[in-house]
Design a protein around this motif. Structure first.
Motif, PDB file in Angstrom:
ATOM      1  N   LEU A  17       0.802  -1.224   0.000  1.00  0.00           N
ATOM      2  CA  LEU A  17       0.000   0.000   0.000  1.00  0.00           C
ATOM      3  C   LEU A  17       0.843   1.285   0.000  1.00  0.00           C
ATOM      4  O   LEU A  17       0.555   2.226  -0.740  1.00  0.00           O
ATOM      5  N   GLU A  18       1.903   1.312   0.834  1.00  0.00           N
ATOM      6  CA  GLU A  18       2.730   2.539   0.921  1.00  0.00           C
ATOM      7  C   GLU A  18       3.371   2.849  -0.432  1.00  0.00           C
ATOM      8  O   GLU A  18       3.508   4.015  -0.819  1.00  0.00           O
ATOM      9  N   THR A  19       3.764   1.802  -1.145  1.00  0.00           N
ATOM     10  CA  THR A  19       4.417   1.983  -2.440  1.00  0.00           C
ATOM     11  C   THR A  19       3.410   2.457  -3.472  1.00  0.00           C
ATOM     12  O   THR A  19       3.678   3.368  -4.262  1.00  0.00           O
ATOM     13  N   ARG A  20       2.225   1.842  -3.435  1.00  0.00           N
ATOM     14  CA  ARG A  20       1.205   2.207  -4.420  1.00  0.00           C
ATOM     15  C   ARG A  20       0.747   3.640  -4.243  1.00  0.00           C
ATOM     16  O   ARG A  20       0.445   4.342  -5.212  1.00  0.00           O
ATOM     17  N   LEU A  21       0.714   4.084  -2.993  1.00  0.00           N
ATOM     18  CA  LEU A  21       0.307   5.449  -2.693  1.00  0.00           C
ATOM     19  C   LEU A  21       1.230   6.462  -3.380  1.00  0.00           C
ATOM     20  O   LEU A  21       0.840   7.577  -3.676  1.00  0.00           O
ATOM     21  N   LEU A  22       2.470   6.076  -3.626  1.00  0.00           N
ATOM     22  CA  LEU A  22       3.436   6.986  -4.246  1.00  0.00           C
ATOM     23  C   LEU A  22       3.472   6.873  -5.765  1.00  0.00           C
ATOM     24  O   LEU A  22       3.794   7.827  -6.458  1.00  0.00           O
ATOM     25  N   HIS A  23       3.148   5.684  -6.277  1.00  0.00           N
ATOM     26  CA  HIS A  23       3.388   5.466  -7.708  1.00  0.00           C
ATOM     27  C   HIS A  23       2.148   5.468  -8.583  1.00  0.00           C
ATOM     28  O   HIS A  23       2.253   5.586  -9.795  1.00  0.00           O
ATOM     29  N   GLU A  24       0.956   5.324  -7.969  1.00  0.00           N
ATOM     30  CA  GLU A  24      -0.245   5.284  -8.801  1.00  0.00           C
ATOM     31  C   GLU A  24      -0.749   6.701  -9.089  1.00  0.00           C
ATOM     32  O   GLU A  24      -0.401   7.651  -8.412  1.00  0.00           O
ATOM     33  N   GLY A  25      -1.572   6.800 -10.117  1.00  0.00           N
ATOM     34  CA  GLY A  25      -2.168   8.089 -10.450  1.00  0.00           C
ATOM     35  C   GLY A  25      -1.200   9.068 -11.080  1.00  0.00           C
ATOM     36  O   GLY A  25      -1.429  10.271 -11.067  1.00  0.00           O
ATOM     37  N   ARG A  26      -0.109   8.570 -11.627  1.00  0.00           N
ATOM     38  CA  ARG A  26       0.802   9.479 -12.350  1.00  0.00           C
ATOM     39  C   ARG A  26       1.639   8.657 -13.317  1.00  0.00           C
ATOM     40  O   ARG A  26       1.886   7.469 -13.090  1.00  0.00           O
ATOM     41  N   ASN A  27       2.019   9.285 -14.388  1.00  0.00           N
ATOM     42  CA  ASN A  27       2.795   8.580 -15.382  1.00  0.00           C
ATOM     43  C   ASN A  27       3.782   9.545 -16.027  1.00  0.00           C
ATOM     44  O   ASN A  27       3.444  10.245 -16.981  1.00  0.00           O
ATOM     45  N   PRO A  28       4.997   9.633 -15.479  1.00  0.00           N
ATOM     46  CA  PRO A  28       5.971  10.613 -15.974  1.00  0.00           C
ATOM     47  C   PRO A  28       6.200  10.525 -17.487  1.00  0.00           C
ATOM     48  O   PRO A  28       6.448  11.556 -18.128  1.00  0.00           O
ATOM     49  N   ASP A  29       6.059   9.338 -18.068  1.00  0.00           N
ATOM     50  CA  ASP A  29       6.261   9.211 -19.522  1.00  0.00           C
ATOM     51  C   ASP A  29       5.257  10.056 -20.308  1.00  0.00           C
ATOM     52  O   ASP A  29       5.543  10.522 -21.401  1.00  0.00           O
ATOM     53  N   GLY A  33       8.129  13.761 -18.526  1.00  0.00           N
ATOM     54  CA  GLY A  33       9.129  13.400 -17.528  1.00  0.00           C
ATOM     55  C   GLY A  33       8.881  13.978 -16.150  1.00  0.00           C
ATOM     56  O   GLY A  33       9.513  13.564 -15.177  1.00  0.00           O
ATOM     57  N   PHE A  34       7.955  14.929 -16.043  1.00  0.00           N
ATOM     58  CA  PHE A  34       7.703  15.517 -14.716  1.00  0.00           C
ATOM     59  C   PHE A  34       7.023  14.499 -13.806  1.00  0.00           C
ATOM     60  O   PHE A  34       6.203  13.690 -14.242  1.00  0.00           O
ATOM     61  N   ILE A  35       7.377  14.557 -12.511  1.00  0.00           N
ATOM     62  CA  ILE A  35       6.893  13.573 -11.548  1.00  0.00           C
ATOM     63  C   ILE A  35       5.375  13.613 -11.386  1.00  0.00           C
ATOM     64  O   ILE A  35       4.706  12.595 -11.379  1.00  0.00           O
ATOM     65  N   ASN A  36       4.835  14.836 -11.212  1.00  0.00           N
ATOM     66  CA  ASN A  36       3.412  14.958 -10.881  1.00  0.00           C
ATOM     67  C   ASN A  36       2.559  15.295 -12.093  1.00  0.00           C
ATOM     68  O   ASN A  36       3.017  15.982 -13.002  1.00  0.00           O
ATOM     69  N   PRO A  37       1.292  14.836 -12.087  1.00  0.00           N
ATOM     70  CA  PRO A  37       0.399  15.153 -13.208  1.00  0.00           C
ATOM     71  C   PRO A  37       0.045  16.635 -13.208  1.00  0.00           C
ATOM     72  O   PRO A  37      -0.018  17.259 -12.156  1.00  0.00           O
ATOM     73  N   PRO A  38      -0.177  17.203 -14.389  1.00  0.00           N
ATOM     74  CA  PRO A  38      -0.559  18.612 -14.455  1.00  0.00           C
ATOM     75  C   PRO A  38      -2.000  18.811 -13.970  1.00  0.00           C
ATOM     76  O   PRO A  38      -2.784  17.866 -13.916  1.00  0.00           O
ATOM     77  N   ILE A  39      -2.338  20.034 -13.623  1.00  0.00           N
ATOM     78  CA  ILE A  39      -3.710  20.379 -13.269  1.00  0.00           C
ATOM     79  C   ILE A  39      -4.439  20.701 -14.565  1.00  0.00           C
ATOM     80  O   ILE A  39      -4.079  21.662 -15.249  1.00  0.00           O
ATOM     81  N   VAL A  40      -5.438  19.894 -14.914  1.00  0.00           N
ATOM     82  CA  VAL A  40      -6.223  20.168 -16.125  1.00  0.00           C
ATOM     83  C   VAL A  40      -7.501  20.877 -15.709  1.00  0.00           C
ATOM     84  O   VAL A  40      -8.316  20.315 -14.986  1.00  0.00           O
ATOM     85  N   ARG A  41      -7.636  22.123 -16.140  1.00  0.00           N
ATOM     86  CA  ARG A  41      -8.868  22.877 -15.863  1.00  0.00           C
ATOM     87  C   ARG A  41      -9.701  22.889 -17.129  1.00  0.00           C
ATOM     88  O   ARG A  41      -9.156  23.025 -18.214  1.00  0.00           O
ATOM     89  N   GLY A  42     -11.018  22.781 -16.995  1.00  0.00           N
ATOM     90  CA  GLY A  42     -11.794  22.899 -18.226  1.00  0.00           C
ATOM     91  C   GLY A  42     -13.232  22.488 -18.077  1.00  0.00           C
ATOM     92  O   GLY A  42     -13.583  21.653 -17.242  1.00  0.00           O
ATOM     93  N   SER A  43     -14.084  23.086 -18.913  1.00  0.00           N
ATOM     94  CA  SER A  43     -15.503  22.726 -18.968  1.00  0.00           C
ATOM     95  C   SER A  43     -15.760  21.900 -20.228  1.00  0.00           C
ATOM     96  O   SER A  43     -16.094  20.722 -20.160  1.00  0.00           O
TER      97      SER A  43
END
Ligand SMILES: *Cc1c(COP(=O)(O)O)cnc(C)c1O
Length: 406
Positions: A17-29, A33-43
């Protein structure tokens, strides 16, 4: 403090669980290459062709990632990131995000009950949940019966043919009773009722509701997910049986968590493991010390052996967090006021789960109906923050000293 080293085999991952908490929900590729996902704003989401807009399929959550976003309210890469983390943390089928913990409470109830239904609710529930039941739900024709949080399998006696949901919260708000979730869920399930749990206190790191028979697990992400007292957010994670109904209700109601607040929640949750383990250590040390103080009558902390539900707590939970209460010995009003007003490091405020310590007075005698909580003196709920423990103890000792002189 034992490590959280269980192996969960939800979906395709067998990582801890501790590992998944850090690695899921993002994909640097996919993020240059950035670690965190961007904030997508939009309607609006644009469709490339007439054919695409005519046959657009309904978006069903992060498992469809990138497939067919349809509208700002119905899914975005930013929502997907937090959905994925939360769904997998609880081993669920899907998660909806909401603008507050209270919105998660109300939407879970709107998902489970309809006009003419009966609802069973723990008497120790977070007070605004009770206010929703007595207000809007009652107006919509839903009747609520409150039950002793320690009722366990005895809840079968309160079931009626139209009982469609059982709402639990463990430990209880303010007074920290532990509910036997396994026993309650078994009885409720046999009756065909939806089992809802507000699991904000333990987080999925210390209790995974869906593994104990719960259908809808809800959280005030405002607390330990965000962890910095700078965001309001809520979520509900459903098992397979309840996911479609939850998603449909969420779609119909049209409540969404704003992209920036999703980002803050996601930013906070990456460090949740170390934060809650430290809040746990701090709270246990502070609570144990408070038990030795002559001014304190009782400490209500389920991880302490003195707690009446300590054994059940150990059976069900893998850890505790930073929130607990005390009952003081009888004290003059003026002395109590001096005690509270002298505290400097413990802020007086409600929303806990941030990095800082808090203390709030409470009196649940005024609104509980199924049980009575006999307090021999004034009650205080503490949140143990991340300050140095000696400073916290000195602050409280000083406040007790001033109170004695008042
Ligand atoms: C704080 C809290 C909520 C509500 O969360 P908000 O984001 O403040 O609306 C719900 N349940 C519990 C147990 C809480 O502590």
């Amino acid at each position: 403090m034992p490590p959280i080293d269980k192996n969960f085999e939800d979906g395709e991952s067998t990582l801890r669980l501790e590992t998944r908490l850090l690695h899921e929900g993002r994909n640097p590729d996919e993020q240059h290459g950035f670690i965190n996902p961007p904030i997508v704003r939009g309607s609006t989401v644009l469709y490339p062709t007439l054919e695409a807009i005519q046959k657009r399929e309904r978006y069903t959550g992060f498992r469809d990632k990138g497939a067919s976003y349809a509208y700002g309210l119905r899914g975005s890469p930013t929502m997907d990131a937090l959905d994925e983390v939360l769904t997998n943390l609880d081993g669920g089928q899907g998660t909806v995000l909401l603008p507050s913990g209270l919105a998660a409470v109300t939407l879970s109830l709107m998902t489970a009950v309809s006009s003419g239904d009966h609802l069973l609710m723990t008497d120790s529930v977070y007070q605004p949940t009770r206010i929703f039941c007595e207000g809007t739900l009652k107006r919509m024709g839903v009747e609520t019966t409150y039950h002793d949080p320690r009722i366990g399998a005895g809840i079968s006696e309160l079931l009626r043919p139209n009982t469609k949901a059982v709402f639990t919260e463990s430990p209880g708000s303010q007074t920290f009773e532990i509910q036997n979730i396994d026993a309650i869920a078994e009885v409720a399930k046999n009756h065909g009722a939806c089992v809802i749990m507000d699991n904000t206190w333990a987080t999925p790191l210390f209790f995974r509701p869906l593994d104990h028979g719960v259908d809808l697990a809800l959280y005030a992400g405002t607390k330990y997910f965000g962890g910095h007292s700078d965001v309001l957010s809520g979520s509900i994670t459903a098992n397979k049986e309840w996911w479609m109904r939850l998603r449909d209700t969420h779609d119909e109601i049209g409540m969404a968590l704003a992209p920036d607040d999703i980002f803050l929640t996601l930013r906070g949750i990456r460090t949740m493991t170390v934060r809650v383990m430290e809040h746990e250590r701090q709270a246990i040390e502070l609570a144990t010390w408070l038990e030795t103080r002559p001014e304190v009558s009782r400490v209500l902390h389920p991880a302490l052996p003195s707690h009446p539900d300590h054994d059940l707590f150990n059976e069900q939970f893998t850890g505790s967090t930073g929130l607990f209460s005390i009952v003081l010995k009888p004290m003059e009003k003026q002395a109590f006021s001096t005690f509270m007003n002298t505290l400097k490091l413990f802020g007086m405020g409600y929303s806990w789960g941030g990095f800082e310590s808090l203390a709030v007075p409470f009196d649940c005698r005024t609104y509980r109906t199924a049980t009575t909580f006999d307090a021999e003196g004034p009650c205080v709920r503490f949140h143990a923050g991340l300050e140095h423990m000696d400073d916290l103890k000195e602050d409280i000792a000083h406040a007790f000293h001033q109170a004695a002189k008042a």
